[in-house]
Design a protein around this motif. Structure first.
Motif, PDB file in Angstrom:
ATOM      1  N   VAL A   4       0.836  -1.208   0.000  1.00 14.77           N
ATOM      2  CA  VAL A   4       0.000   0.000   0.000  1.00 14.77           C
ATOM      3  C   VAL A   4       0.868   1.254   0.000  1.00 14.77           C
ATOM      4  O   VAL A   4       0.580   2.221  -0.709  1.00 14.77           O
ATOM      5  CB  VAL A   4      -0.961  -0.021   1.207  1.00 14.77           C
ATOM      6  CG1 VAL A   4      -1.751   1.272   1.294  1.00 14.77           C
ATOM      7  CG2 VAL A   4      -1.893  -1.209   1.124  1.00 14.77           C
ATOM      8  N   LEU A   7       2.335   1.639  -3.470  1.00 19.25           N
ATOM      9  CA  LEU A   7       1.307   2.123  -4.395  1.00 19.25           C
ATOM     10  C   LEU A   7       1.004   3.604  -4.175  1.00 19.25           C
ATOM     11  O   LEU A   7       0.776   4.345  -5.133  1.00 19.25           O
ATOM     12  CB  LEU A   7       0.033   1.293  -4.243  1.00 19.25           C
ATOM     13  CG  LEU A   7       0.108  -0.134  -4.755  1.00 19.25           C
ATOM     14  CD1 LEU A   7      -1.186  -0.873  -4.440  1.00 19.25           C
ATOM     15  CD2 LEU A   7       0.398  -0.169  -6.237  1.00 19.25           C
ATOM     16  N   THR A   8       1.018   4.042  -2.924  1.00 22.12           N
ATOM     17  CA  THR A   8       0.808   5.462  -2.632  1.00 22.12           C
ATOM     18  C   THR A   8       1.917   6.316  -3.239  1.00 22.12           C
ATOM     19  O   THR A   8       1.646   7.341  -3.873  1.00 22.12           O
ATOM     20  CB  THR A   8       0.751   5.693  -1.109  1.00 22.12           C
ATOM     21  OG1 THR A   8      -0.267   4.871  -0.557  1.00 22.12           O
ATOM     22  CG2 THR A   8       0.484   7.138  -0.784  1.00 22.12           C
ATOM     23  N   LEU A  11       1.476   6.506  -6.947  1.00 24.05           N
ATOM     24  CA  LEU A  11       0.412   7.425  -7.344  1.00 24.05           C
ATOM     25  C   LEU A  11       0.883   8.873  -7.273  1.00 24.05           C
ATOM     26  O   LEU A  11       0.582   9.674  -8.165  1.00 24.05           O
ATOM     27  CB  LEU A  11      -0.815   7.224  -6.466  1.00 24.05           C
ATOM     28  CG  LEU A  11      -2.061   8.010  -6.843  1.00 24.05           C
ATOM     29  CD1 LEU A  11      -2.477   7.702  -8.277  1.00 24.05           C
ATOM     30  CD2 LEU A  11      -3.186   7.703  -5.897  1.00 24.05           C
ATOM     31  N   MET A  41      -7.228  11.707  -5.901  1.00 23.10           N
ATOM     32  CA  MET A  41      -6.991  10.268  -5.790  1.00 23.10           C
ATOM     33  C   MET A  41      -5.861   9.988  -4.800  1.00 23.10           C
ATOM     34  O   MET A  41      -5.947   9.053  -4.001  1.00 23.10           O
ATOM     35  CB  MET A  41      -6.663   9.678  -7.156  1.00 23.10           C
ATOM     36  CG  MET A  41      -7.847   9.568  -8.079  1.00 23.10           C
ATOM     37  SD  MET A  41      -7.420   9.023  -9.743  1.00 23.10           S
ATOM     38  CE  MET A  41      -6.534   7.524  -9.439  1.00 23.10           C
ATOM     39  N   SER A  42      -4.810  10.785  -4.853  1.00 21.01           N
ATOM     40  CA  SER A  42      -3.697  10.611  -3.923  1.00 21.01           C
ATOM     41  C   SER A  42      -4.157  10.838  -2.484  1.00 21.01           C
ATOM     42  O   SER A  42      -3.776  10.092  -1.580  1.00 21.01           O
ATOM     43  CB  SER A  42      -2.566  11.590  -4.254  1.00 21.01           C
ATOM     44  OG  SER A  42      -2.050  11.332  -5.529  1.00 21.01           O
ATOM     45  N   VAL A  45      -6.064   7.846  -1.284  1.00 18.94           N
ATOM     46  CA  VAL A  45      -5.179   6.730  -0.949  1.00 18.94           C
ATOM     47  C   VAL A  45      -4.504   6.970   0.394  1.00 18.94           C
ATOM     48  O   VAL A  45      -4.362   6.043   1.195  1.00 18.94           O
ATOM     49  CB  VAL A  45      -4.147   6.509  -2.071  1.00 18.94           C
ATOM     50  CG1 VAL A  45      -3.063   5.549  -1.641  1.00 18.94           C
ATOM     51  CG2 VAL A  45      -4.833   6.008  -3.324  1.00 18.94           C
ATOM     52  N   ALA A  48      -7.002   6.257   3.047  1.00 14.18           N
ATOM     53  CA  ALA A  48      -7.174   4.814   3.169  1.00 14.18           C
ATOM     54  C   ALA A  48      -5.988   4.175   3.874  1.00 14.18           C
ATOM     55  O   ALA A  48      -6.152   3.251   4.683  1.00 14.18           O
ATOM     56  CB  ALA A  48      -7.363   4.198   1.781  1.00 14.18           C
ATOM     57  N   LEU A  49      -4.791   4.663   3.595  1.00 14.85           N
ATOM     58  CA  LEU A  49      -3.601   4.132   4.246  1.00 14.85           C
ATOM     59  C   LEU A  49      -3.615   4.419   5.749  1.00 14.85           C
ATOM     60  O   LEU A  49      -3.320   3.539   6.560  1.00 14.85           O
ATOM     61  CB  LEU A  49      -2.346   4.759   3.617  1.00 14.85           C
ATOM     62  CG  LEU A  49      -1.000   4.352   4.198  1.00 14.85           C
ATOM     63  CD1 LEU A  49      -0.771   2.869   3.987  1.00 14.85           C
ATOM     64  CD2 LEU A  49       0.100   5.155   3.555  1.00 14.85           C
TER      65      LEU A  49
END
Length: 58
Positions: A4, A7-8, A11, A41-42, A45, A48-49
């Motif tokens: 995760v 991926l962050t 992004l 979107m970032s 994320v 969410a993280l």
């Protein structure tokens, strides 16, 4: 968890890369819209993280 985070960072890198590749002079509105969408979107994320981290470690 490491996936995760990677991926962050990817992004954020994609946001920076696409903002630099999209010529501002050709279409300022499209440039701002693209950058804004990618930054939102970032942010999603990152939220969410943080949520995942709190759920897993608390």
């Amino acid at each position: 968890m490491i996936i995760v985070v990677v991926l962050t960072l990817a992004l954020f890198g994609a946001t920076t890369f696409s903002a630099l590749q999209q010529p501002l002079a050709r279409s300022p509105v499209a440039h701002h819209r693209l950058t804004g969408v990618l930054l939102v979107m970032s942010l999603a994320v990152v939220v969410a993280l943080i949520t995942t981290t709190l759920v897993v470690y608390l």
